[in-house]
Design a protein around this motif. Structure first.
Motif, PDB file in Angstrom:
ATOM      1  N   MET A 217     -10.368  -0.786  -0.911  1.00 43.01           N
ATOM      2  CA  MET A 217     -10.700   0.610  -1.167  1.00 43.01           C
ATOM      3  C   MET A 217      -9.542   1.283  -1.885  1.00 43.01           C
ATOM      4  SD  MET A 217     -12.566   1.670   2.340  1.00 43.01           S
ATOM      5  CE  MET A 217     -13.244   3.123   1.608  1.00 43.01           C
TER       6      MET A 217
ATOM      7  N   GLN B 291      -8.962   7.507  -1.242  1.00 43.65           N
ATOM      8  CA  GLN B 291     -10.167   8.268  -0.995  1.00 43.65           C
ATOM      9  C   GLN B 291      -9.926   9.732  -1.316  1.00 43.65           C
ATOM     10  OE1 GLN B 291     -10.895   7.453   3.096  1.00 43.65           O
ATOM     11  NE2 GLN B 291     -11.566   5.365   2.729  1.00 43.65           N
TER      12      GLN B 291
ATOM     13  N   LYS C 272       0.843  -1.203   0.000  1.00 42.35           N
ATOM     14  CA  LYS C 272       0.000   0.000   0.000  1.00 42.35           C
ATOM     15  C   LYS C 272       0.876   1.250   0.000  1.00 42.35           C
ATOM     16  CE  LYS C 272      -3.734   2.483   0.342  1.00 42.35           C
ATOM     17  NZ  LYS C 272      -4.654   2.659  -0.757  1.00 42.35           N
TER      18      LYS C 272
ATOM     19  N   GLU D  67      -8.050  12.060   1.049  1.00 41.41           N
ATOM     20  CA  GLU D  67      -6.597  12.020   1.121  1.00 41.41           C
ATOM     21  C   GLU D  67      -5.947  12.928   0.079  1.00 41.41           C
ATOM     22  OE1 GLU D  67      -6.194   7.864   0.677  1.00 41.41           O
ATOM     23  OE2 GLU D  67      -6.936   7.455   2.677  1.00 41.41           O
TER      24      GLU D  67
ATOM     25  N   SER E 166      -2.750   5.616   7.428  1.00 43.09           N
ATOM     26  CA  SER E 166      -3.649   5.349   8.555  1.00 43.09           C
ATOM     27  C   SER E 166      -4.915   4.666   8.053  1.00 43.09           C
ATOM     28  CB  SER E 166      -4.018   6.644   9.276  1.00 43.09           C
ATOM     29  OG  SER E 166      -2.915   7.176   9.927  1.00 43.09           O
ATOM     30  N   SER E 167      -5.401   5.149   6.924  1.00 43.87           N
ATOM     31  CA  SER E 167      -6.584   4.550   6.304  1.00 43.87           C
ATOM     32  C   SER E 167      -6.293   3.109   5.889  1.00 43.87           C
ATOM     33  CB  SER E 167      -7.003   5.383   5.097  1.00 43.87           C
ATOM     34  OG  SER E 167      -8.055   4.778   4.411  1.00 43.87           O
ATOM     35  N   ALA E 168      -5.105   2.875   5.330  1.00 45.65           N
ATOM     36  CA  ALA E 168      -4.721   1.516   4.911  1.00 45.65           C
ATOM     37  C   ALA E 168      -4.619   0.598   6.122  1.00 45.65           C
ATOM     38  CB  ALA E 168      -3.400   1.547   4.165  1.00 45.65           C
ATOM     39  N   ARG E 169      -4.053   1.100   7.210  1.00 46.29           N
ATOM     40  CA  ARG E 169      -3.930   0.304   8.430  1.00 46.29           C
ATOM     41  C   ARG E 169      -5.322  -0.050   8.951  1.00 46.29           C
ATOM     42  NH1 ARG E 169      -1.037   3.640  11.376  1.00 46.29           N
ATOM     43  NH2 ARG E 169       0.870   3.036  10.339  1.00 46.29           N
ATOM     44  N   HIS E 170      -6.227   0.925   8.921  1.00 46.72           N
ATOM     45  CA  HIS E 170      -7.601   0.690   9.368  1.00 46.72           C
ATOM     46  C   HIS E 170      -8.289  -0.326   8.462  1.00 46.72           C
ATOM     47  CE1 HIS E 170     -11.965   1.504   9.575  1.00 46.72           C
ATOM     48  NE2 HIS E 170     -11.719   1.639  10.868  1.00 46.72           N
ATOM     49  N   ASP E 171      -8.109  -0.174   7.147  1.00 49.04           N
ATOM     50  CA  ASP E 171      -8.725  -1.101   6.195  1.00 49.04           C
ATOM     51  C   ASP E 171      -8.196  -2.518   6.386  1.00 49.04           C
ATOM     52  OD1 ASP E 171     -10.119   1.011   5.148  1.00 49.04           O
ATOM     53  OD2 ASP E 171      -8.891   1.192   3.337  1.00 49.04           O
TER      54      ASP E 171
ATOM     55  N   GLN F 224      -2.244  10.203   6.342  1.00 48.89           N
ATOM     56  CA  GLN F 224      -3.669   9.873   6.369  1.00 48.89           C
ATOM     57  C   GLN F 224      -3.953   8.642   5.508  1.00 48.89           C
ATOM     58  OE1 GLN F 224      -6.287  13.006   5.092  1.00 48.89           O
ATOM     59  NE2 GLN F 224      -8.126  11.789   5.423  1.00 48.89           N
ATOM     60  N   ALA F 225      -3.303   8.559   4.351  1.00 51.22           N
ATOM     61  CA  ALA F 225      -3.510   7.421   3.462  1.00 51.22           C
ATOM     62  C   ALA F 225      -3.049   6.128   4.125  1.00 51.22           C
ATOM     63  CB  ALA F 225      -2.774   7.629   2.144  1.00 51.22           C
TER      64      ALA F 225
END
Length: 135
Positions: A72, A75, A14, A78, A50-55, A47-48
């Protein structure tokens, strides 16, 4: 024991994808450096990721072939407008060519480091598989 490649390289993969997208956005900024009214854009890498870690921790299981796979793409949140660092030249363009070039070089070096890290992980996995296969 099943090998989960997503757990091994998913996060780093990612990172490479986000770096690639960053370089595309920066290239777009440089290409539009003389376009009146163009607003420089940037990807918020933190942010990207963090989003990947969350996903990665909240991935959905696909239970039917007509369901989405749960992955995903980048977004819109981002992708942001870059804060101008130079005074307005009168045409409304916010691209600072030197800043964009520096960002492109920095992102390129970080991309290369991420690719080398991924390569090392894959080589380690291949070595583990080849040495474990003879037992």
């Amino acid at each position: 024991m099943a090998i989960n490649l997503d757990r091994l390289v998913g996060f780093h993969h990612k990172a490479v994808q986000v770096r690639t997208e960053q370089m595309e956005v920066i290239s777009g900024n440089l290409a539009n450096a003389n376009t009146p009214g163009y607003k420089a854009r940037a990807i918020d890498f933190q942010q990207a990721m963090s989003s990947a870690r969350h996903d990665q921790t909240h991935r959905l299981a696909r239970t039917h072939e007509k369901h989405f796979d749960g992955k995903m793409e980048l977004q819109q949140a981002e992708l942001k407008f870059r804060v101008p660092t130079q005074p307005d030249t009168g045409d409304g363009n916010t691209v600072d060519v030197q800043q964009e070039r520096n960002a492109f070089l920095d992102t390129g070096m970080r991309y290369q480091a991420s690719v080398e890290l991924l390569s090392g992980k894959i080589k380690g996995m291949k070595k583990a598989l080849s040495s474990g296969g003879g037992q």
